[in-house]
Design a protein around this motif. Structure first.
Motif, PDB file in Angstrom:
ATOM      1  N   LEU A   1      34.312  35.738  35.457  1.00  0.00           N
ATOM      2  CA  LEU A   1      34.790  34.741  36.407  1.00  0.00           C
ATOM      3  C   LEU A   1      36.274  34.919  36.689  1.00  0.00           C
ATOM      4  N   LYS A   2      36.699  34.387  37.831  1.00  0.00           N
ATOM      5  CA  LYS A   2      38.114  34.354  38.185  1.00  0.00           C
ATOM      6  C   LYS A   2      38.447  32.944  38.680  1.00  0.00           C
TER       7      LYS A   2
ATOM      8  N   ASP B   1      36.294  30.333  41.064  1.00  0.00           N
ATOM      9  CA  ASP B   1      34.846  30.500  40.981  1.00  0.00           C
ATOM     10  C   ASP B   1      34.192  29.219  40.468  1.00  0.00           C
ATOM     11  N   SER B   2      32.891  29.115  40.683  1.00  0.00           N
ATOM     12  CA  SER B   2      32.128  27.975  40.189  1.00  0.00           C
ATOM     13  C   SER B   2      31.193  28.435  39.079  1.00  0.00           C
TER      14      SER B   2
ATOM     15  N   MET C   1      38.389  27.262  37.122  1.00  0.00           N
ATOM     16  CA  MET C   1      37.063  27.285  37.708  1.00  0.00           C
ATOM     17  C   MET C   1      36.601  25.870  38.063  1.00  0.00           C
TER      18      MET C   1
ATOM     19  N   ASP D   1      28.806  31.126  40.589  1.00  0.00           N
ATOM     20  CA  ASP D   1      29.134  32.513  40.285  1.00  0.00           C
ATOM     21  C   ASP D   1      28.642  32.916  38.901  1.00  0.00           C
TER      22      ASP D   1
ATOM     23  N   GLY E   1      25.944  37.489  40.649  1.00  0.00           N
ATOM     24  CA  GLY E   1      26.211  36.372  39.757  1.00  0.00           C
ATOM     25  C   GLY E   1      25.645  36.606  38.367  1.00  0.00           C
TER      26      GLY E   1
END
Length: 228
Positions: free
Chosen positions: A48-49, A52-53, A73, A117, A146
């Motif tokens: 993740l970054k 993101d969700s 996030m 994500d 994902g």
């Protein structure tokens, strides 16, 4: 028969203290996949970054979810237990970006119009839901590329499929029973692959050598097909 799982996890919540104020590194939030403190990989497993969700299936008292929110996030969690969610709100009142829902993980997956994500479960709903229902529901909520990841106890050899977990209550009460699903790593790999996940891994992370508890942690990951 009434669904008593929420009450079972409330009983579990009442028996467990809040997460430690800091981990061994002195951090106030952190991600832990295993039942052993300060052990194993961290949030990097979710790729993740900031921005993101991410969805936590069975977020419990919210420690992992709060950490992801502090990293920037949109961190969404669902849990059957009102008691667990109350502990999360009590412990992390000032963490922005954390969204908590009380209810059934499969219902949220079915009713959500969002994609995430990453979707993960740490000894959570993916452990206690039939994978033939959970895996396709998760895949529907993931975009191309994902990540799905889950951790749980490794299966006892020969004890595969739907098993019983006993949740302690008071000293004069019988434990409550919830279902869980146990399989060896190769079966998890085959199941995720059959439902359309790619780059699937399923391994048992050994317990840390210095601890008396010797049971490792099953860690399973996969991705939705990456489209051009």
């Amino acid at each position: 028969m009434p669904d008593t799982r929420g009450a079972a996890w409330d009983a579990y919540s009442a028996s467990k203290p809040q997460r430690r104020p800091t981990n061994a590194k002195g951090e106030t939030t952190w991600f832990n996949w295993t039942q052993h403190p300060d052990h194993g990989p961290g949030a990097e497993l979710l790729s993740l970054k900031p921005g993101d969700s991410v969805l936590d299936l069975g977020c419990g008292s919210g420690g992992n979810l709060a950490h992801l929110a502090t990293l920037g996030m949109r961190a969404v969690g669902v849990d059957l237990s009102p008691g667990q969610l109350s502990k999360a709100r009590e412990r992390w009142p000032d963490v922005s970006g954390m969204e908590l829902h009380q209810g059934e993980a499969l219902t949220l997956l079915a009713e959500s119009s969002s994609t995430f994500d990453a979707v993960y479960s740490v000894f959570g709903a993916a452990y206690f839901t039939n994978p033939d229902l959970m895996l396709p529901a998760v895949l529907e909520r993931l975009p191309s590329g994902g990540v799905f990841a889950m951790s749980q106890y490794p299966a006892i050899e020969g004890c595969y499929g739907c098993q019983a977990s006993f949740i302690p209550r008071g000293p004069d009460e019988d434990p409550m029973v919830v279902k869980r699903w146990d399989y060896p790593p190769e079966t998890w790999t085959a199941m995720l692959t059959s439902y359309g996940f790619e780059d699937v891994t399923a391994t048992v992370l050994p317990a840390p050598a210095h601890r008396k508890r010797r049971i490792g942690t099953l860690l399973v990951t996969g991705k939705r097909h990456l489209t051009a």
